[in-house]
Design an enzyme around this catalytic site. Structure first.
Site, PDB file in Angstrom:
ATOM      1  N   GLU A 106      35.502  82.358  49.691  1.00 12.73           N
ATOM      2  CA  GLU A 106      34.192  82.813  50.163  1.00 12.73           C
ATOM      3  C   GLU A 106      34.328  83.582  51.481  1.00 12.73           C
ATOM      4  OE1 GLU A 106      30.412  80.801  52.390  1.00 12.73           O
ATOM      5  OE2 GLU A 106      31.528  79.563  50.959  1.00 12.73           O
ATOM      6  N   ASP A 144      33.300  87.514  51.821  1.00 14.19           N
ATOM      7  CA  ASP A 144      32.289  87.959  52.782  1.00 14.19           C
ATOM      8  C   ASP A 144      32.776  89.185  53.554  1.00 14.19           C
ATOM      9  OD1 ASP A 144      29.861  87.576  54.548  1.00 14.19           O
ATOM     10  OD2 ASP A 144      31.429  87.199  56.013  1.00 14.19           O
ATOM     11  N   ASP A 200      27.030  81.963  48.223  1.00 15.45           N
ATOM     12  CA  ASP A 200      28.386  81.600  48.645  1.00 15.45           C
ATOM     13  C   ASP A 200      29.380  81.765  47.500  1.00 15.45           C
ATOM     14  OD1 ASP A 200      27.368  80.985  51.113  1.00 15.45           O
ATOM     15  OD2 ASP A 200      27.408  78.812  50.834  1.00 15.45           O
ATOM     16  N   GLU A 206      30.230  85.430  46.904  1.00 15.18           N
ATOM     17  CA  GLU A 206      31.233  85.892  47.859  1.00 15.18           C
ATOM     18  C   GLU A 206      32.621  85.384  47.474  1.00 15.18           C
ATOM     19  OE1 GLU A 206      28.661  86.478  51.969  1.00 15.18           O
ATOM     20  OE2 GLU A 206      29.667  84.553  51.624  1.00 15.18           O
TER      21      GLU A 206
END
Length: 248
Positions: free
Chosen positions: A60, A64, A133, A136
Site C-alpha cells: 500500500e 500510494d 488502501d 493502493e
C-alpha cells in the site's frame, strides 16, 4: 454492479486471487505474481487473527507513491500553464480515499480482500478506507510485477475519467460544490438532497438522492451520509454537463 448484487457478492466467500490476476493482466499486460497479489489483499485485521501473516501495508505504501507520481505526471503535462497550487488541488481531487474506493468498486475489489471476522461483520468489504488502501496495495503489486509502465496503465485505465474531470470541478474541488455551480449557471436553482439509511447502527448504509428543480438526477450509496451525497452529486454533475453543456 447494483448495490444488491454487490452486497450479495461481499457476503460470499472470498473470490480466488486468480480472477483478480486475470483482470489486472487484461488491463496492464503484466503477469502478476499470484502469491504477491494474495499478500496485497491481506488486511491487517486478517493478519492479526491468523498468526501475524504478512499483510498489505508495505505494498500500500508503495502503491500510494506510484499513484501520486502517475497522476502528477499526467496533470503536469496536460495543464502546462497551471501553477503548482492548482495542480496540487486537481491531484487531491483524484488521489483520495473516496475516489480510490470508487474505482476499487468498479473491479469489485472488495470481494477479493481478506478481512478479520470483525471487519467482515461490519461491512468491511465496502468501506471506503479499506477499499482505498487495498487499491493502493494492488497498484504497488502491479508495479513490483511489471514496473512503472504497467502500474501507469492500470491507473490510467481506472482513473483517467476522474483525472480529466478534476480540471472541470469548481473552486471547492468537490462534487457538491461543482454541482451547485453547474445548476446555478444553467438557471436551475440549488440542488436538494434526501438521504435514507438502512441497517443496524454498526453497519449502516446510506442512500442519497439529489434533486434539481424537483427531479432526481443522481443517486449515491455510501457508508456515511457525506460519501453518499458526494456520489449522488457526481452522478448528477455528469448528467447536467452532458445535457446542458454548462461549464463548472
Amino acid at each position: 454492479m447494483s448495490s444488491s448484487r454487490r452486497s450479495a457478492r461481499h457476503d460470499a466467500v472470498q473470490r480466488p486471487v486468480t480472477e483478480l490476476a486475470r483482470i489486472l493482466h487484461d488491463k496492464t499486460g503484466a503477469d502478476v505474481d499470484e502469491e504477491l497479489l494474495q499478500r496485497g489483499l491481506v488486511h491487517r485485521s486478517y493478519s492479526y487473527e491468523n498468526g501475524g501473516v504478512p499483510h498489505n501495508e508495505r505494498q500500500e505504501f508503495l502503491g500510494d507513491a506510484i499513484l501520486g507520481l502517475v497522476v502528477t505526471d499526467h496533470l503536469y503535462h496536460a495543464h502546462p500553464d497551471l501553477p503548482e497550487g492548482q495542480l496540487a488541488k486537481f491531484r487531491a481531487a483524484v488521489v483520495n480515499s473516496r475516489a480510490l474506493a470508487a474505482v476499487a468498486r468498479e473491479i469489485d475489489l472488495g470481494s477479493f480482500v481478506l478481512l478479520g471476522k470483525g471487519e467482515l461483520s461490519s461491512g468491511g468489504r465496502d468501506k471506503d478506507s479499506i477499499l482505498a488502501d487495498t487499491m493502493e496495495s494492488v497498484i504497488g503489486t502491479v508495479y513490483l510485477c511489471g514496473g512503472v509502465a504497467a502500474a501507469a496503465r492500470l491507473i490510467h485505465d481506472l482513473m483517467d475519467g476522474r483525472i480529466d474531470a478534476s480540471a472541470e470541478l469548481g473552486a471547492g474541488l468537490d462534487w457538491k460544490t461543482s454541482l451547485q455551480e453547474v445548476a446555478s449557471a444553467a438557471g436551475l436553482g440549488s440542488p436538494h438532497y434526501t438521504v435514507q439509511e438502512q441497517g443496524p447502527d454498526h453497519d449502516k448504509v446510506f442512500t442519497a438522492t439529489v434533486l434539481v428543480v424537483g427531479e432526481p438526477v443522481g443517486t449515491g450509496i455510501g457508508r456515511n451520509k457525506k460519501s453518499a451525497e458526494q456520489l449522488a452529486a457526481e452522478q448528477a454533475w455528469r448528467r447536467l454537463k452532458e445535457h446542458t453543456g454548462t461549464g463548472a
